[in-house]
Scaffold this active site. Structure first.
Site, short mmCIF file in Angstrom:
data_model
loop_
_atom_site.label_atom_id
_atom_site.label_comp_id
_atom_site.label_asym_id
_atom_site.label_seq_id
_atom_site.Cartn_x
_atom_site.Cartn_y
_atom_site.Cartn_z
N GLN B 128 0.88 -1.39 -0.03
CA GLN B 128 0.08 0.04 -0.01
C GLN B 128 0.82 1.30 -0.07
O GLN B 128 1.59 1.60 1.07
CB GLN B 128 -0.80 -0.10 1.39
CG GLN B 128 -1.83 1.25 1.29
CD GLN B 128 -2.69 0.92 2.40
OE1 GLN B 128 -2.10 1.34 3.55
NE2 GLN B 128 -3.99 0.64 2.58
N GLY B 129 0.71 2.32 -0.98
CA GLY B 129 1.36 3.50 -0.82
C GLY B 129 0.37 4.58 -0.82
O GLY B 129 -0.06 5.28 -1.95
N SER B 131 0.44 6.72 2.87
CA SER B 131 1.03 7.56 3.61
C SER B 131 2.19 8.05 2.94
O SER B 131 2.97 7.46 2.15
CB SER B 131 1.05 6.97 4.92
OG SER B 131 0.29 6.59 5.50
N SER B 163 4.05 -1.79 4.23
CA SER B 163 4.33 -3.00 4.54
C SER B 163 4.76 -3.67 3.44
O SER B 163 4.00 -3.78 2.41
CB SER B 163 3.10 -3.82 5.42
OG SER B 163 3.12 -2.83 6.56
N GLU B 249 -10.86 -1.68 5.60
CA GLU B 249 -9.87 -2.02 6.72
C GLU B 249 -10.57 -1.69 8.05
O GLU B 249 -9.92 -2.64 9.00
CB GLU B 249 -8.87 -0.77 6.39
CG GLU B 249 -7.50 -0.86 7.20
CD GLU B 249 -6.54 -0.01 6.73
OE1 GLU B 249 -5.29 -0.06 7.33
OE2 GLU B 249 -6.59 0.74 5.68
#
Lengths: 307, 387
Positions: B128-129, B131, B163, B249
């Site tokens: 996941q990109g 933040s 992550s 989420e």
């Protein structure tokens, strides 16, 4: 075919709305303040009206003149009573329906030795106006004691029979937890309403995160407790009931405290209703099963489940 | 209000339990936490077994390659796999719980066909990109730029807290496709892209967490070319697309963890009984309270699931209420564990010590508790936004 489902049925929804409307009409804010001014005297007419509406006979089988509903419906009704701050020994009289004459109809006021835990406290709520004490052969005499809650008069008795209300303890704890949930949800509403109305530094205080986060945390506590109470009403499992009482007591007391804080100086006045919620929450926290008792029961259950 | 299961649900549980009993003993040994290629292979192997047995994408819609199971069946799946000690979703987390559901909800038929089957089979890993160093809680302030050049976007910027970046094949990337101006608020110029991690210009730098391991990474993007066809949703509409992901989420991602916490609490009680700390009434009562809290959180999970069943599967803001209560309770659980263990909690060879360190992220990751409280206060309680 049945499934894991927390959604209320239409009948349950109607029941809750019906009770909310009844109490809004019959015990709104003016009536609440009038009973505070009257020194906490019980309104016998209102008690009979509650009886006629089926409040006390809710779980009595229909063939015995009751409404024939179960604990899940009862917790919805008691949640509304808690929200309205309805005074009187509601839980004890409800539990006495079918066992004490007049309780089901609301013509008798029945209290219980529900304060102070199993070892035996000597304070009894609403004794002065009670026609009977749940599980006791006769009405004990007692000396009036000034009460922290203006709507819960207290008497001190010389002694109480051992475990007089023991058989009713789980149901008493659950229904009292439902009253606490109603109070916890109501104080969220009061805090939010005040947060939107009251302006300081040129904006509603509810726009400040310090206030906002207090309110959010209040809702979290109330919703977790409400879930626990609803689930315990379905399972009637003693450990789940103890957990529900523990969480509901915490939510009601803590939320009333935070509601008081949000109200600032107004929260410390007699005129605002916040203190009535806090004081009643304190009373209910001492009834049927205290936090310490619940935690010990839960610890024992945890240990036996883990071994 | 009804807490019983249907016959179909009981049969589903029995079949799953039987399959887990047969399958788990066949699994290879777990790789060490630092062995990222090993971890990826292990997680992929587990996902493949789920796929072959018909349990992959259980709650995904059938037209997305899923099994179309009810939320209650999904809940049973998470409960049983956790109870049996099955592997965690691990490296497949983003693919199965964020990017996949987003593509299923917002992607074109071609995009679903390209990206979803490899996720379900465990063949491709996503990261996941979202933040950035300057855009954490204020995610919409992100500045990574994507400029159109023919059929490509050319992307420059950096992402953080990513992550599984080291082993991922794809990154669900949020980029700014339109500059913020007086007429364009910051959340109106964002687009959602699927970026191949092996594209030229992508640099991954592992970040070491306070637990000592490299659980996530910084990702630097230097004129990375991504085809426009890799955009999911309309250009500049990525914020709405992202909100779908984030609600997934917060809604169901923690189900297995609540079951894990209840099991952990039982282990803690056994430890306290064994080392004599159980005789301390203050500590014992604290454990009793945690038992009530995790019991209620499990019921709240069921409640959220039945609510999402009613709303067609998209979890709502109620997830924020759950996350606030859960993350606090879980940290309290490990603080209580430390009290049970005393000085032994300082020795990192014990299982509790590392879990305690990991638990410190729960009130920060996936939206800090402070942001969650803003969401609850503004969107559920209707309190005004601050200036």
């Amino acid at each position: 075919m049945r499934a894991v489902d927390f959604r209320l049925t239409d009948d349950q929804r109607d029941l809750r709305t019906g009770v909310r409307d009844l109490l809004a009409g019959r015990y709104g804010r003016e009536a609440l303040r009038a009973s505070v001014d009257a020194g906490g005297t019980l309104d016998r007419r209102l008690w009979r009206e509650l009886g006629e509406a089926g409040f006390f006979a809710l779980r009595l089988p229909q063939e015995r003149g009751g409404v024939g509903l179960g604990l899940p419906e009862a917790v919805l009704v008691f949640e509304e009573a808690g929200r309205a701050l309805l005074p009187g020994p509601l839980v004890a009289t409800h539990l006495a329906a079918g066992a004490v004459p007049g309780a089901a109809e609301g013509t008798a006021v029945v209290t219980a030795f529900d304060l102070g835990g199993p070892g035996g406290g000597t304070l009894v709520a609403h004794l002065g106006e009670a026609d009977a004490v749940l599980g006791a052969p006769s009405l004990p005499t007692g000396e009036p004691v000034p009460s922290a809650d203006p709507l819960t008069p207290l008497h001190r008795v010389a002694s109480r029979p051992p475990a007089a209300s023991g058989a009713y303890r789980d149901e008493g704890a659950l229904l009292t937890a439902a009253l606490q949930v109603g109070g916890a949800l109501r104080t969220v509403e009061l805090a939010v309403r005040y947060g939107r109305e009251r302006e300081q530094f040129g904006q509603p205080i509810g726009a400040f995160q310090a206030v906002k986060h207090l309110c959010a945390q209040m809702l979290v506590r109330a919703e977790v407790a409400r879930t626990a109470v609803y689930a315990a009403a379905v399972t009637a499992d003693p450990a789940e009931v103890a957990g529900a009482k523990l969480l509901a007591d915490g939510a009601a007391v803590r939320n009333a405290r935070d509601c008081l804080q949000v109200h600032g100086g107004m929260g410390f006045t007699w005129e605002a209703d916040v203190h009535l919620h806090l004081k009643r929450a304190w009373v209910r926290a001492e009834q049927w099963r205290t936090a310490g008792e619940a935690e010990e029961l839960l610890a024992a259950e945890l240990a036996s489940a883990a071994m | 209000m009804d807490l019983t299961y249907t016959q179909e649900e009981r049969d589903f549980r029995a079949r799953l339990r039987e399959w887990l009993g047969k399958t788990l003993p066949e699994l290879p040994a777990r790789p060490s936490p630092d062995d990222w290629p090993g971890r990826r292979a292990y997680d992929a192997g587990w996902q493949r077994r789920l796929y072959d047995a018909g349990y992959a994408g259980l709650h995904w819609p059938v037209d997305a390659g899923g099994r179309g199971a009810t939320p209650t069946q999904h809940l049973i799946f998470l409960e049983e796999t956790e109870r049996a000690g099955a592997p965690y979703v691990g490296a497949n987390f983003v693919g199965l719980l964020h990017a996949g559901p987003t593509i299923a909800a917002e992607g074109t038929a071609a995009q679903r066909a390209r990206w979803l089957p490899p996720v379900l089979r465990g063949d491709e890993v996503w990261c996941q990109g979202f933040s950035e160093p300057g855009a954490g809680s204020d995610l919409a302030a992100l500045r990574t730029r994507a400029v159109r050049d023919g059929d490509d976007y050319v992307i420059t910027g950096s992402k953080i807290w990513t992550s599984h970046a080291e082993v991922a094949d794809w990154c669900e990337l949020l980029v700014r496709t339109r500059s913020v101006s007086e007429t364009v608020p910051k959340h109106r110029g964002i687009s959602w892209l699927a970026m191949p991690m092996d594209a030229p210009g992508v640099t991954v730098r592992p970040l070491r967490t306070l637990a000592g391991s490299a659980e996530f990474a910084e990702v630097f993007l230097d004129e990375v070319r991504v085809p426009v066809a890799n955009r999911v949703g309309e250009e500049d509409d990525g914020w709405r697309v992202t909100m779908v992901t984030l609600s997934f989420e917060r809604g169901t991602a923690f189900v297995g963890e609540v079951v894990a916490c209840r099991r952990t609490l039982g282990e803690l009680a056994r430890t306290a009984k064994a080392n004599g700390r159980w005789d301390d009434p203050v500590l014992r009562r604290r454990l009793g309270r945690l038992y009530a809290e995790f019991g209620a959180l499990w019921r709240l999970t069921q409640w959220n699931v039945s609510a999402s069943e009613a709303s067609g599967g998209v979890p709502g803001v109620g997830g924020s209420v759950f996350k606030l209560a859960y993350s606090h309770a879980r940290q309290e659980l490990y603080d209580t564990a430390a009290e049970v263990l005393g000085a032994d909690s300082l020795a990192l060879d014990g299982e509790w010590a590392l879990d305690r360190l990991s638990s410190l992220s729960y009130t920060i990751a996936a939206g800090t508790s402070q942001i969650q409280r803003n969401i609850v206060a503004e969107r559920i309680l209707g309190l005004p936004k601050g200036r």
